[in-house]
Design a protein around this motif. Structure first.
Motif, short mmCIF file in Angstrom:
data_model
loop_
_atom_site.label_atom_id
_atom_site.label_comp_id
_atom_site.label_asym_id
_atom_site.label_seq_id
_atom_site.Cartn_x
_atom_site.Cartn_y
_atom_site.Cartn_z
N ILE A 77 0.84 -1.19 0.00
CA ILE A 77 0.00 0.00 0.00
C ILE A 77 0.88 1.24 0.00
O ILE A 77 1.81 1.35 0.79
N LEU A 78 0.54 2.18 -0.87
CA LEU A 78 1.22 3.46 -0.92
C LEU A 78 0.23 4.57 -0.60
O LEU A 78 -0.85 4.63 -1.19
N VAL A 79 0.59 5.42 0.34
CA VAL A 79 -0.18 6.62 0.63
C VAL A 79 0.64 7.80 0.12
O VAL A 79 1.82 7.92 0.44
N ALA B 117 0.69 -6.04 5.86
CA ALA B 117 0.92 -5.40 4.57
C ALA B 117 2.18 -4.55 4.61
O ALA B 117 2.62 -4.10 5.67
N TYR B 118 2.73 -4.30 3.44
CA TYR B 118 3.85 -3.37 3.28
C TYR B 118 3.24 -2.00 3.10
O TYR B 118 2.48 -1.77 2.16
N LEU B 119 3.52 -1.07 4.00
CA LEU B 119 2.90 0.25 3.99
C LEU B 119 3.96 1.32 3.78
O LEU B 119 4.90 1.43 4.56
N ALA B 120 3.78 2.09 2.71
CA ALA B 120 4.75 3.14 2.37
C ALA B 120 4.04 4.48 2.24
O ALA B 120 2.85 4.55 1.93
N LYS C 254 10.05 9.78 -10.98
CA LYS C 254 9.46 9.32 -9.71
C LYS C 254 8.30 8.37 -9.99
O LYS C 254 8.14 7.36 -9.30
N VAL C 255 7.51 8.66 -11.01
CA VAL C 255 6.41 7.76 -11.38
C VAL C 255 6.96 6.38 -11.73
O VAL C 255 6.43 5.36 -11.27
N ARG C 256 8.01 6.33 -12.52
CA ARG C 256 8.62 5.03 -12.88
C ARG C 256 9.15 4.31 -11.65
O ARG C 256 9.00 3.09 -11.52
N GLU C 257 9.77 5.07 -10.74
CA GLU C 257 10.28 4.47 -9.50
C GLU C 257 9.13 3.84 -8.70
O GLU C 257 9.24 2.69 -8.24
N ILE C 258 8.04 4.57 -8.56
CA ILE C 258 6.90 4.10 -7.78
C ILE C 258 6.26 2.88 -8.46
O ILE C 258 5.94 1.89 -7.81
N ARG C 259 6.09 2.95 -9.77
CA ARG C 259 5.51 1.80 -10.49
C ARG C 259 6.36 0.55 -10.32
O ARG C 259 5.83 -0.56 -10.24
N LYS D 260 5.61 -1.89 -7.46
CA LYS D 260 4.46 -2.79 -7.60
C LYS D 260 3.47 -2.71 -6.43
O LYS D 260 3.13 -3.71 -5.81
N PHE D 261 2.99 -1.51 -6.15
CA PHE D 261 2.01 -1.35 -5.09
C PHE D 261 0.67 -1.91 -5.53
O PHE D 261 0.26 -1.80 -6.68
N TYR D 262 -0.02 -2.54 -4.59
CA TYR D 262 -1.32 -3.14 -4.82
C TYR D 262 -2.42 -2.09 -4.77
O TYR D 262 -3.43 -2.18 -5.45
#
Length: 101
Positions: free
Chosen positions: A14-16, A42-45, A83-88, A91-93
């Motif tokens: 999960i990414l907030v 869960a993995y929470l970022a 940054k978008v590529r880094e976040i993608r 693999k956040f659900y």
């Protein structure tokens, strides 16, 4: 908060996203606590500003704090897409935007 059926808690990432002012970032902490309570494994970022990183890095609720310096070192469109590529790549659900804008 409804339980996610298609993945087990330990598979959920999960990414907030909260890149507003420090006060807004602090006001996001109840959301982060609720997510941790609902998905304890869960993995929470959190994607946040440098001041948000300073405030929340090392907080046990979060597995990762990701910095995004949208006003200085990462303010251009190329930096945004980097940054978008880094976040993608992480693999956040699920991703949640904690700010209305």
């Amino acid at each position: 908060m409804r339980k996610v059926d298609s993945a087990t808690d330990d598979q959920i990432r999960i990414l907030v996203v909260q890149t507003a002012f420090l006060g807004d970032i602090i006001l996001t902490t109840p959301l982060l606590l609720a997510l941790r309570a609902a998905f304890p494994k869960a993995y929470l970022a959190l994607l946040t500003t440098p001041s948000g990183m300073d405030a929340l890095s090392g907080w046990k609720v979060l597995d990762q704090v990701i910095g995004y310096d949208k006003h200085k070192t990462e303010k251009g469109i190329a930096d945004f897409w980097r940054k978008v590529r880094e976040i993608r790549g992480k693999k956040f659900y699920l991703a949640l935007a904690a700010h209305r804008s």
